[in-house]
Design an enzyme around this catalytic site. Structure first.
Site, PDB file in Angstrom:
ATOM      1  N   TYR A 157       0.843  -1.201   0.000  1.00  0.00           N
ATOM      2  CA  TYR A 157       0.000   0.000   0.000  1.00  0.00           C
ATOM      3  C   TYR A 157       0.876   1.248   0.000  1.00  0.00           C
ATOM      4  O   TYR A 157       0.691   2.167  -0.807  1.00  0.00           O
ATOM      5  CB  TYR A 157      -0.912  -0.027   1.229  1.00  0.00           C
ATOM      6  CG  TYR A 157      -1.899   1.121   1.312  1.00  0.00           C
ATOM      7  CD1 TYR A 157      -3.156   1.021   0.722  1.00  0.00           C
ATOM      8  CD2 TYR A 157      -1.569   2.296   1.982  1.00  0.00           C
ATOM      9  CE1 TYR A 157      -4.061   2.058   0.794  1.00  0.00           C
ATOM     10  CE2 TYR A 157      -2.474   3.343   2.063  1.00  0.00           C
ATOM     11  CZ  TYR A 157      -3.718   3.226   1.472  1.00  0.00           C
ATOM     12  OH  TYR A 157      -4.611   4.269   1.539  1.00  0.00           O
ATOM     13  N   LYS A 161       1.337   4.120  -2.986  1.00  0.00           N
ATOM     14  CA  LYS A 161       1.012   5.533  -2.804  1.00  0.00           C
ATOM     15  C   LYS A 161       2.228   6.418  -3.091  1.00  0.00           C
ATOM     16  O   LYS A 161       2.095   7.532  -3.594  1.00  0.00           O
ATOM     17  CB  LYS A 161       0.461   5.773  -1.401  1.00  0.00           C
ATOM     18  CG  LYS A 161      -0.852   5.032  -1.110  1.00  0.00           C
ATOM     19  CD  LYS A 161      -1.951   5.400  -2.102  1.00  0.00           C
ATOM     20  CE  LYS A 161      -3.306   4.852  -1.693  1.00  0.00           C
ATOM     21  NZ  LYS A 161      -4.366   5.250  -2.645  1.00  0.00           N
TER      22      LYS A 161
HETATM   23  P1  NAI Z   1     -13.449   2.735   0.468  1.00  0.00           P
HETATM   24  O1  NAI Z   1     -13.059   1.298   0.622  1.00  0.00           O
HETATM   25  O2  NAI Z   1     -14.555   3.291   1.289  1.00  0.00           O
HETATM   26  O3  NAI Z   1     -13.782   3.029  -1.066  1.00  0.00           O
HETATM   27  C1  NAI Z   1     -12.976   2.570  -2.119  1.00  0.00           C
HETATM   28  C2  NAI Z   1     -13.869   2.368  -3.342  1.00  0.00           C
HETATM   29  O4  NAI Z   1     -13.033   1.929  -4.421  1.00  0.00           O
HETATM   30  C3  NAI Z   1     -14.932   1.291  -3.131  1.00  0.00           C
HETATM   31  O5  NAI Z   1     -16.211   1.792  -3.497  1.00  0.00           O
HETATM   32  C4  NAI Z   1     -14.498   0.158  -4.041  1.00  0.00           C
HETATM   33  O6  NAI Z   1     -15.586  -0.576  -4.604  1.00  0.00           O
HETATM   34  C5  NAI Z   1     -13.713   0.915  -5.107  1.00  0.00           C
HETATM   35  N1  NAI Z   1     -12.732   0.057  -5.788  1.00  0.00           N
HETATM   36  C6  NAI Z   1     -11.854  -0.809  -5.221  1.00  0.00           C
HETATM   37  N2  NAI Z   1     -11.161  -1.438  -6.180  1.00  0.00           N
HETATM   38  C7  NAI Z   1     -11.618  -0.972  -7.371  1.00  0.00           C
HETATM   39  C8  NAI Z   1     -11.295  -1.255  -8.719  1.00  0.00           C
HETATM   40  N3  NAI Z   1     -10.374  -2.169  -9.053  1.00  0.00           N
HETATM   41  N4  NAI Z   1     -11.936  -0.571  -9.696  1.00  0.00           N
HETATM   42  C9  NAI Z   1     -12.890   0.336  -9.380  1.00  0.00           C
HETATM   43  N5  NAI Z   1     -13.237   0.637  -8.132  1.00  0.00           N
HETATM   44  C10 NAI Z   1     -12.613  -0.014  -7.129  1.00  0.00           C
HETATM   45  O7  NAI Z   1     -12.093   3.549   0.672  1.00  0.00           O
HETATM   46  P2  NAI Z   1     -11.830   5.114   0.980  1.00  0.00           P
HETATM   47  O8  NAI Z   1     -11.380   5.229   2.370  1.00  0.00           O
HETATM   48  O9  NAI Z   1     -12.940   5.940   0.490  1.00  0.00           O
HETATM   49  O10 NAI Z   1     -10.528   5.327   0.086  1.00  0.00           O
HETATM   50  C11 NAI Z   1     -10.498   6.086  -1.104  1.00  0.00           C
HETATM   51  C12 NAI Z   1      -9.065   6.372  -1.445  1.00  0.00           C
HETATM   52  O11 NAI Z   1      -8.463   7.111  -0.380  1.00  0.00           O
HETATM   53  C13 NAI Z   1      -8.205   5.116  -1.633  1.00  0.00           C
HETATM   54  O12 NAI Z   1      -7.302   5.323  -2.699  1.00  0.00           O
HETATM   55  C14 NAI Z   1      -7.457   5.017  -0.316  1.00  0.00           C
HETATM   56  O13 NAI Z   1      -6.241   4.327  -0.448  1.00  0.00           O
HETATM   57  C15 NAI Z   1      -7.261   6.492  -0.007  1.00  0.00           C
HETATM   58  N6  NAI Z   1      -6.962   6.789   1.376  1.00  0.00           N
HETATM   59  C16 NAI Z   1      -7.860   6.468   2.366  1.00  0.00           C
HETATM   60  C17 NAI Z   1      -7.538   6.755   3.673  1.00  0.00           C
HETATM   61  C18 NAI Z   1      -8.477   6.411   4.786  1.00  0.00           C
HETATM   62  O14 NAI Z   1      -8.051   6.523   5.951  1.00  0.00           O
HETATM   63  N7  NAI Z   1      -9.701   5.996   4.533  1.00  0.00           N
HETATM   64  C19 NAI Z   1      -6.279   7.406   4.042  1.00  0.00           C
HETATM   65  C20 NAI Z   1      -5.434   7.732   2.935  1.00  0.00           C
HETATM   66  C21 NAI Z   1      -5.779   7.416   1.649  1.00  0.00           C
END
Ligand code: NAI
Length: 257
Positions: A157, A161
């Site tokens: 991960y 990033k």
């Molecule tokens: P989440 O798990 O709530 O949402 C991620 C979404 O991406 C889901 O709806 C999922 O279906 C979709 N997804 C996963 N693989 C996919 C694929 N191959 N093709 C299309 N869609 C796909 O996660 P969240 O927290 O909203 O994360 C969003 C972004 O923010 C991610 O890139 C995550 O790494 C990043 N992030 C999140 C943090 C956190 O603390 N929640 C912190 C830092 C970064």
């Protein structure tokens, strides 16, 4: 309205940060394309927005597949005529992505595929579309772990990033004079389903919270509001940044009690 007339794609648009951003973008006058592997949840987000009189549509897409990403952008151009904002936000965390010595190759490949290759593909197909329309704003979701070492190891991960940061800088420099801006949005720990999985372990949760100067997790809306700024013309001189929205984590050496 801050995004009036703009057309925006949000990948991972059905998830925590993605759905919050779709709501903010649409609320600011954009047409939002909710793009997610989970087409049903993407449709629900789009329907919710349309029911409020806002502009949205949904597309089921896997960001790791080039043909699907190409089709996504082609469809947006065919239906909307332009693409102004590409928010490459889809990302995963895997529970077997741990210390580098204990992470299996298949998990490494999976995480890099979604988190880094997915961003590359989003940029690959969005950039020609944006150039055709005179420019645009690319926002790639990285993380604070690309800037500082994480308390709890998640090797693939973190590497993915870091790759997003470097790729975003290069795109920003290459396309700056052709009207495309590219910024890496670096959230701190945000209260979403992705993080809930990590926080199930109380020890891991305590280790994470102690590093946040503001003393709490962020909310998806707080990331969405930063994304609105980066998407809008208000950030017209902002490109190539590691745009931290992290409650002060990366600034802290010792967190006050
Ligand atoms: P989440 O798990 O709530 O949402 C991620 C979404 O991406 C889901 O709806 C999922 O279906 C979709 N997804 C996963 N693989 C996919 C694929 N191959 N093709 C299309 N869609 C796909 O996660 P969240 O927290 O909203 O994360 C969003 C972004 O923010 C991610 O890139 C995550 O790494 C990043 N992030 C999140 C943090 C956190 O603390 N929640 C912190 C830092 C970064």
């Amino acid at each position: 309205m801050r995004l009036e007339g703009k057309v925006a794609i949000v990948t991972g648009g059905a998830g925590g940060i993605g759905a919050a951003t779709c709501r903010e973008f649409a609320g600011q006058g954009a047409h939002v394309v909710v793009a997610d592997r989970d087409g049903e949840r993407a449709r629900r987000v789009a329907d919710e927005l349309v029911a409020k009189g806002l502009q949205a549509s949904a597309v089921a897409v896997d960001v790791t597949r080039g043909t699907e990403m190409e089709g996504l952008v082609e469809g947006v151009l065919a239906n909307r005529g332009r693409l102004d904002v590409m928010f490459n936000n889809a990302g995963i965390f895997h529970e077997r992505d741990v210390s580098v010595t204990d992470t299996d190759e298949d998990i490494w490949d999976l995480v890099i595929d979604v988190n880094l290759k997915g961003v590359y593909l989003g940029c690959k197909y969005a950039i020609p579309a944006m150039l055709a329309g005179g420019g645009g704003s690319i926002i790639n979701t990285a993380s604070f772990v690309a800037i500082v070492g994480a308390a709890v190891s998640q090797s693939a991960y973190t590497a993915s990033k870091g790759g997003v940061l470097a790729l975003t800088r290069e795109i920003a420099v290459e396309y700056a004079r052709r009207g495309i801006r590219a910024n890496a949005l670096c959230p701190g720990p945000i209260d979403t389903p992705l993080l809930a999985d990590l926080m199930r372990d109380e020890a891991a949760k305590a280790r994470r919270l102690v590093h946040i100067p503001v003393g709490r997790l962020g909310r998806a809306e707080e990331i969405a509001q930063a994304a609105v700024f980066l998407a809008s013309d208000e950030s017209s001189f902002v490109t190539g940044t590691d745009f931290l929205v992290d409650g002060g984590i990366a600034a802290a050496y010792v967190t006050p009690e």
